[in-house]
Design a protein around this motif. Structure first.
Motif, short mmCIF file in Angstrom:
data_model
loop_
_atom_site.label_atom_id
_atom_site.label_comp_id
_atom_site.label_asym_id
_atom_site.label_seq_id
_atom_site.Cartn_x
_atom_site.Cartn_y
_atom_site.Cartn_z
N ARG A 57 0.81 -1.22 0.00
CA ARG A 57 0.00 0.00 0.00
C ARG A 57 0.85 1.27 0.00
NH1 ARG A 57 -4.23 -0.33 4.63
NH2 ARG A 57 -4.52 1.77 3.88
N TRP A 58 2.03 1.23 0.60
CA TRP A 58 2.86 2.42 0.72
C TRP A 58 3.83 2.58 -0.46
CZ3 TRP A 58 7.89 0.88 0.84
CH2 TRP A 58 8.15 -0.43 1.25
N GLU A 59 3.93 1.60 -1.34
CA GLU A 59 4.85 1.66 -2.47
C GLU A 59 4.22 2.35 -3.68
OE1 GLU A 59 7.80 -2.01 -2.39
OE2 GLU A 59 5.72 -2.65 -2.57
N CYS A 60 5.06 2.95 -4.51
CA CYS A 60 4.57 3.68 -5.68
C CYS A 60 4.77 2.88 -6.97
CB CYS A 60 5.28 5.03 -5.77
SG CYS A 60 4.82 5.99 -7.20
N GLY A 61 5.96 2.38 -7.22
CA GLY A 61 6.22 1.63 -8.44
C GLY A 61 6.52 2.48 -9.66
N GLN A 62 6.49 3.80 -9.49
CA GLN A 62 6.76 4.72 -10.59
C GLN A 62 7.88 5.67 -10.20
OE1 GLN A 62 3.29 6.85 -11.83
NE2 GLN A 62 1.95 5.17 -11.32
N ASP A 63 8.59 6.15 -11.19
CA ASP A 63 9.54 7.22 -10.95
C ASP A 63 8.77 8.51 -10.71
OD1 ASP A 63 11.97 5.74 -11.37
OD2 ASP A 63 11.46 5.74 -13.50
N ARG A 64 9.31 9.37 -9.89
CA ARG A 64 8.68 10.67 -9.64
C ARG A 64 9.65 11.78 -9.99
NH1 ARG A 64 7.60 8.58 -3.95
NH2 ARG A 64 8.87 6.97 -4.84
N VAL A 65 9.13 12.82 -10.58
CA VAL A 65 9.94 13.96 -11.01
C VAL A 65 9.28 15.23 -10.49
CG1 VAL A 65 10.78 15.27 -13.00
CG2 VAL A 65 10.68 12.77 -13.11
N ALA A 66 10.08 16.13 -9.96
CA ALA A 66 9.56 17.43 -9.52
C ALA A 66 10.17 18.51 -10.41
CB ALA A 66 9.93 17.69 -8.07
N LEU A 67 9.34 19.44 -10.84
CA LEU A 67 9.82 20.57 -11.63
C LEU A 67 9.67 21.84 -10.79
CD1 LEU A 67 8.08 19.84 -15.05
CD2 LEU A 67 10.45 19.38 -14.42
N LEU A 68 10.75 22.54 -10.60
CA LEU A 68 10.71 23.83 -9.93
C LEU A 68 10.89 24.88 -11.02
CD1 LEU A 68 13.01 22.99 -6.91
CD2 LEU A 68 10.52 22.98 -6.98
N MET A 69 9.82 25.61 -11.30
CA MET A 69 9.84 26.53 -12.44
C MET A 69 9.52 27.94 -11.98
SD MET A 69 7.92 24.13 -15.25
CE MET A 69 6.37 24.19 -14.40
N HIS A 70 10.17 28.89 -12.61
CA HIS A 70 9.94 30.30 -12.30
C HIS A 70 8.68 30.81 -12.98
CE1 HIS A 70 10.84 34.42 -11.34
NE2 HIS A 70 10.76 34.73 -12.61
N ASN A 71 8.25 30.16 -14.05
CA ASN A 71 7.08 30.64 -14.79
C ASN A 71 6.23 29.46 -15.24
OD1 ASN A 71 8.33 29.54 -17.08
ND2 ASN A 71 9.40 31.44 -17.48
#
Length: 77
Positions: A57-71
């Motif tokens: 239940r606590w596992e994702c199985g997918q890669d996660r990406v975060a985008l920090l954008m100015h606009n």
């Protein structure tokens, strides 16, 4: 989320989706930008690696990406 954006862009591609200063982005432009980013990441090996039914239940199985954008614009290639 990508499927939702694509569905909206199919119906109203030229309608403004985002305004950032003087720049405006349409649903069609945003969908195309999102698709290019997704294809780039998939080409680098990012994606789903294990199906949901094979995970705890606590596992994702997918890669996660975060985008920090100015606009409002995704990186483009």
């Amino acid at each position: 989320m990508g499927a939702v954006l694509d569905a909206i862009a199919d119906v109203i591609p030229d309608r403004t989706m985002a305004v950032c200063g003087d720049r405006r982005s349409t649903f069609g432009e945003s969908a195309a930008r999102t698709r290019r980013l997704a294809n780039f990441l998939a080409g680098k090996g990012f994606g789903a690696h294990r199906e949901r039914d094979g995970l705890e239940r606590w596992e994702c199985g997918q890669d996660r990406v975060a985008l920090l954008m100015h606009n409002d614009l995704y990186p483009t290639w």
